[in-house]
Design an enzyme around this catalytic site. Structure first.
Site, PDB file in Angstrom:
ATOM      1  N   SER A 265      36.608  32.947  80.238  1.00 38.23           N
ATOM      2  CA  SER A 265      35.214  32.158  80.613  1.00 38.23           C
ATOM      3  C   SER A 265      35.491  30.917  80.979  1.00 38.23           C
ATOM      4  CB  SER A 265      34.632  32.473  79.346  1.00 38.23           C
ATOM      5  OG  SER A 265      34.076  33.563  78.981  1.00 38.23           O
ATOM      6  N   LEU A 266      35.653  30.604  82.021  1.00 36.64           N
ATOM      7  CA  LEU A 266      35.954  29.226  82.787  1.00 36.64           C
ATOM      8  C   LEU A 266      34.880  28.628  82.918  1.00 36.64           C
ATOM      9  CD1 LEU A 266      38.325  27.410  83.629  1.00 36.64           C
ATOM     10  CD2 LEU A 266      38.298  28.635  85.832  1.00 36.64           C
ATOM     11  N   HIS A 267      34.176  29.060  83.933  1.00 35.40           N
ATOM     12  CA  HIS A 267      32.579  28.423  84.190  1.00 35.40           C
ATOM     13  C   HIS A 267      32.354  27.166  84.812  1.00 35.40           C
ATOM     14  CE1 HIS A 267      31.579  32.027  82.284  1.00 35.40           C
ATOM     15  NE2 HIS A 267      31.649  31.411  80.770  1.00 35.40           N
TER      16      HIS A 267
ATOM     17  N   CYS B 161      25.193  40.167  80.110  1.00 38.63           N
ATOM     18  CA  CYS B 161      26.184  39.235  79.490  1.00 38.63           C
ATOM     19  C   CYS B 161      25.369  38.092  78.888  1.00 38.63           C
ATOM     20  CB  CYS B 161      27.064  38.580  80.612  1.00 38.63           C
ATOM     21  SG  CYS B 161      27.869  39.872  81.372  1.00 38.63           S
TER      22      CYS B 161
ATOM     23  N   CYS C 248      28.626  33.725  66.727  1.00 36.02           N
ATOM     24  CA  CYS C 248      29.591  33.057  67.346  1.00 36.02           C
ATOM     25  C   CYS C 248      29.425  31.576  67.075  1.00 36.02           C
ATOM     26  CB  CYS C 248      29.553  33.142  68.933  1.00 36.02           C
ATOM     27  SG  CYS C 248      30.975  32.491  69.641  1.00 36.02           S
TER      28      CYS C 248
ATOM     29  N   CYS D  18      28.615  27.799  73.230  1.00 40.15           N
ATOM     30  CA  CYS D  18      28.487  27.459  74.660  1.00 40.15           C
ATOM     31  C   CYS D  18      27.056  27.278  75.133  1.00 40.15           C
ATOM     32  CB  CYS D  18      29.184  28.706  75.337  1.00 40.15           C
ATOM     33  SG  CYS D  18      30.778  28.799  75.159  1.00 40.15           S
TER      34      CYS D  18
ATOM     35  N   CYS E 216      30.855  47.710  76.144  1.00 45.89           N
ATOM     36  CA  CYS E 216      31.049  46.309  75.614  1.00 45.89           C
ATOM     37  C   CYS E 216      30.723  46.153  74.393  1.00 45.89           C
ATOM     38  CB  CYS E 216      30.082  45.456  76.480  1.00 45.89           C
ATOM     39  SG  CYS E 216      30.008  43.773  76.199  1.00 45.89           S
TER      40      CYS E 216
ATOM     41  N   GLY F 191      30.383  37.028  70.087  1.00 45.16           N
ATOM     42  CA  GLY F 191      31.531  36.537  69.325  1.00 45.16           C
ATOM     43  C   GLY F 191      32.768  36.431  70.079  1.00 45.16           C
ATOM     44  N   GLU F 192      33.403  35.527  69.547  1.00 42.40           N
ATOM     45  CA  GLU F 192      34.832  34.822  70.121  1.00 42.40           C
ATOM     46  C   GLU F 192      36.188  35.899  69.505  1.00 42.40           C
ATOM     47  OE1 GLU F 192      36.155  33.289  72.762  1.00 42.40           O
ATOM     48  OE2 GLU F 192      37.915  33.982  71.922  1.00 42.40           O
TER      49      GLU F 192
ATOM     50  N   GLU G 199      25.578  43.899  68.522  1.00 41.07           N
ATOM     51  CA  GLU G 199      25.374  44.638  69.652  1.00 41.07           C
ATOM     52  C   GLU G 199      26.271  45.075  70.393  1.00 41.07           C
ATOM     53  OE1 GLU G 199      20.623  43.287  70.531  1.00 41.07           O
ATOM     54  OE2 GLU G 199      22.155  42.481  71.822  1.00 41.07           O
TER      55      GLU G 199
ATOM     56  N   CYS H  16      24.888  30.318  76.448  1.00 37.77           N
ATOM     57  CA  CYS H  16      24.863  31.577  75.956  1.00 37.77           C
ATOM     58  C   CYS H  16      23.817  31.691  74.773  1.00 37.77           C
ATOM     59  CB  CYS H  16      26.082  31.823  75.537  1.00 37.77           C
ATOM     60  SG  CYS H  16      26.463  33.555  74.814  1.00 37.77           S
TER      61      CYS H  16
ATOM     62  N   SER I 229      38.094  38.997  76.471  1.00 39.38           N
ATOM     63  CA  SER I 229      37.558  37.953  77.040  1.00 39.38           C
ATOM     64  C   SER I 229      37.614  36.820  76.087  1.00 39.38           C
ATOM     65  CB  SER I 229      36.351  38.187  77.638  1.00 39.38           C
ATOM     66  OG  SER I 229      35.546  37.264  78.268  1.00 39.38           O
TER      67      SER I 229
ATOM     68  N   ASN J  73      21.900  34.998  83.244  1.00 35.06           N
ATOM     69  CA  ASN J  73      21.002  35.925  82.483  1.00 35.06           C
ATOM     70  C   ASN J  73      20.279  34.797  81.806  1.00 35.06           C
ATOM     71  OD1 ASN J  73      21.672  38.506  83.761  1.00 35.06           O
ATOM     72  ND2 ASN J  73      23.688  38.341  82.420  1.00 35.06           N
TER      73      ASN J  73
HETATM   74  N1  SAH Z   1      33.537  34.919  73.589  1.00 37.92           N
HETATM   75  C1  SAH Z   1      33.954  35.394  74.859  1.00 37.92           C
HETATM   76  C2  SAH Z   1      33.428  36.760  74.710  1.00 37.92           C
HETATM   77  C3  SAH Z   1      31.991  36.851  75.352  1.00 37.92           C
HETATM   78  S1  SAH Z   1      32.042  37.556  76.788  1.00 37.92           S
HETATM   79  C4  SAH Z   1      34.075  34.790  75.830  1.00 37.92           C
HETATM   80  O1  SAH Z   1      33.671  33.530  75.795  1.00 37.92           O
HETATM   81  O2  SAH Z   1      34.581  34.911  76.886  1.00 37.92           O
HETATM   82  C5  SAH Z   1      30.582  37.470  77.560  1.00 37.92           C
HETATM   83  C6  SAH Z   1      30.778  36.689  78.944  1.00 37.92           C
HETATM   84  O3  SAH Z   1      29.428  36.437  79.320  1.00 37.92           O
HETATM   85  C7  SAH Z   1      31.145  35.377  78.831  1.00 37.92           C
HETATM   86  O4  SAH Z   1      31.927  34.953  80.162  1.00 37.92           O
HETATM   87  C8  SAH Z   1      30.255  34.352  78.704  1.00 37.92           C
HETATM   88  O5  SAH Z   1      30.521  33.114  79.146  1.00 37.92           O
HETATM   89  C9  SAH Z   1      29.238  34.994  79.566  1.00 37.92           C
HETATM   90  N2  SAH Z   1      27.827  34.588  79.398  1.00 37.92           N
HETATM   91  C10 SAH Z   1      27.438  34.250  78.072  1.00 37.92           C
HETATM   92  N3  SAH Z   1      25.947  34.065  78.338  1.00 37.92           N
HETATM   93  C11 SAH Z   1      25.721  34.307  79.708  1.00 37.92           C
HETATM   94  C12 SAH Z   1      24.497  34.312  80.293  1.00 37.92           C
HETATM   95  N4  SAH Z   1      23.355  33.571  79.650  1.00 37.92           N
HETATM   96  N5  SAH Z   1      24.138  34.623  81.402  1.00 37.92           N
HETATM   97  C13 SAH Z   1      25.396  35.181  82.138  1.00 37.92           C
HETATM   98  N6  SAH Z   1      26.642  35.479  81.500  1.00 37.92           N
HETATM   99  C14 SAH Z   1      26.939  34.735  80.111  1.00 37.92           C
END
Ligand code: SAH
Length: 378
Positions: A223-225, A343, A116, A120, A109, A169-170, A96, A123, A201, A300
């Site tokens: 993507s720290l989180h 996202c 992927c 995570c 985007c 994807g990564e 997508e 996701c 990212s 989301n």
């Molecule tokens: N794999 C890369 C590129 C994906 S970017 C990465 O991890 O950075 C997509 C961004 O959306 C990342 O920061 C990811 O962690 C975040 N993301 C993934 N699932 C999500 C969700 N359900 N709600 C909000 N953000 C999310």
């Protein structure tokens, strides 16, 4: 009959020059061709009127400019558009891409892999598993295709102002195809994106961040989180291999090498998981005094997830704590949620997935599927 024509989409300018010279042409022909493809979005060699007639005839015999194919298009009420495109190996695979128009800019985007392998836990792409890497042609093709879909005509200014590799994807697990794609998007004879309007990212593949610093200078998002390893190990399993300290060191190295402004740290807001004031303060302590900014992403939801989005007042309080801790921070506006374009909601279609996951303990072999460089069709 199999079509043995080379897809010129996905060749960097030096590669295209080498290809033309190999065919007995002149290097400057390649530059003209490159401009036709990227600046004017022309896919028909016959229309490239300043190229010699026999060169054009030769090109149409041996080469093509093939964009990805669209499976579906959805338009959201707020102007966001999401496309599902055919990609990957096996039948009925999809990726997508999402177009997000805003006041004064518009962001595309794009995806870098079909599915992927990073696993995570919050996701939805992770639930699909991994199918394959996109070729360079499939990565840059998304940008050309989106422009075409949005009504771009030769001679127009670029419609898309920013590109983010934040789709499926990564990107750093598909290094060999992603880096040339960045070079093509940055090329001043092509789409001519500035390095600050192109953002990669990553979930935190530390060795590849170091390598990236030698290869390109696009903006980096991470993507720290989570502010501590214990929690990040659960949310972003690659952290068990490359912890937060190593990840941050790689980020500062990238900024030093590239003379960049700052790294954007994405932080998904998960109710009761990573959204407390103490966690906000811990996050600020990690990043204070560094070239860093924080982007808070309201979670989301998707079917089957165990997480909930933090309440708006909790997100606001978290933001205030981070700012008070001396770190720049913003909240990402959620767009296109009526079409699941936000996202982490990009699922595409991954039917023939491999069973390999990069998370947890089984990460001895990185999943870098061999994919024909430069999208040469067979
Ligand atoms: N794999 C890369 C590129 C994906 S970017 C990465 O991890 O950075 C997509 C961004 O959306 C990342 O920061 C990811 O962690 C975040 N993301 C993934 N699932 C999500 C969700 N359900 N709600 C909000 N953000 C999310």
């Amino acid at each position: 009959m199999t079509d043995a024509r080379v897809n010129l989409l996905g060749l960097t300018r030096p590669e295209l020059e080498a290809w033309c010279v190999e065919r007995g042409g002149k290097a400057f022909r390649a530059r003209q061709l490159f401009q036709w493809i990227y600046k004017r979005a022309e896919t028909d060699f016959a229309a490239m009127t300043d190229l010699a007639k026999d060169f054009r005839a030769d090109l149409s015999q041996v080469a093509e400019i093939r964009l990805p194919e669209i499976i579906t298009r959805q338009d959201a009420a707020d102007g966001t558009v999401k496309w599902m495109l055919k990609a990957g190996q096996g039948t009925s695979q999809g990726i997508e891409m999402v177009y997000i128009p805003e006041e004064g800019r518009s962001t595309l985007c794009i995806s870098s892999q079909v599915g992927c392998a990073m696993d995570c836990s919050f996701c939805s792409t992770a639930q699909q598993g991994f199918n394959s890497n996109l070729s360079t042609a499939e990565i840059v093709g998304q940008v050309l295709l989106a422009q075409k879909e949005l009504g771009f005509k030769a001679g127009d200014d670029r419609i898309i102002s920013n590109v983010v590799l934040m789709g499926m994807g990564e990107p750093l697990a598909n290094f060999r195809n992603v880096v040339p794609a960045m070079r093509i998007l940055l090329d001043e004879l092509g789409l001519d994106f500035s390095r600050r309007r192109l953002t990669l990212s990553t979930s935190g593949l530390v060795p590849q961040i170091h390598k990236l610093a030698e290869e390109t200078n696009v903006a980096l998002a991470v993507s720290l989180h989570a502010p501590d390893d214990e929690l990040r190990n659960q949310l972003v399993p690659i952290n068990r291999r490359h912890n937060i300290a190593d990840l941050l060191e790689a980020c500062w190295h990238y900024i030093d090498e590239q003379n960049g402004r700052s790294v954007t740290f994405e932080y998904v807001m998960l109710d009761g998981v990573n959204d407390s004031p103490a966690q906000a303060r811990a996050l600020a302590r990690l990043l204070k005094g560094r070239p860093a900014k924080v982007n808070l992403i309201p979670f989301n939801p998707f079917p089957g997830t165990r997480y909930r989005r933090s309440r708006p007042e909790v997100i606001k309080a978290f933001l205030d704590q981070v700012l008070k801790g001396g770190v720049m921070a913003t909240i990402r506006r959620t767009r296109g949620d009526d079409i699941d374009a936000a996202c982490g909601q990009l699922v595409g279609k991954v039917i023939d997935r491999t069973t390999v996951r990069m998370g947890a303990k089984r990460i001895a072999t990185p999943v870098i599927a061999e994919h024909t460089r430069a999208g040469v069709s067979s």
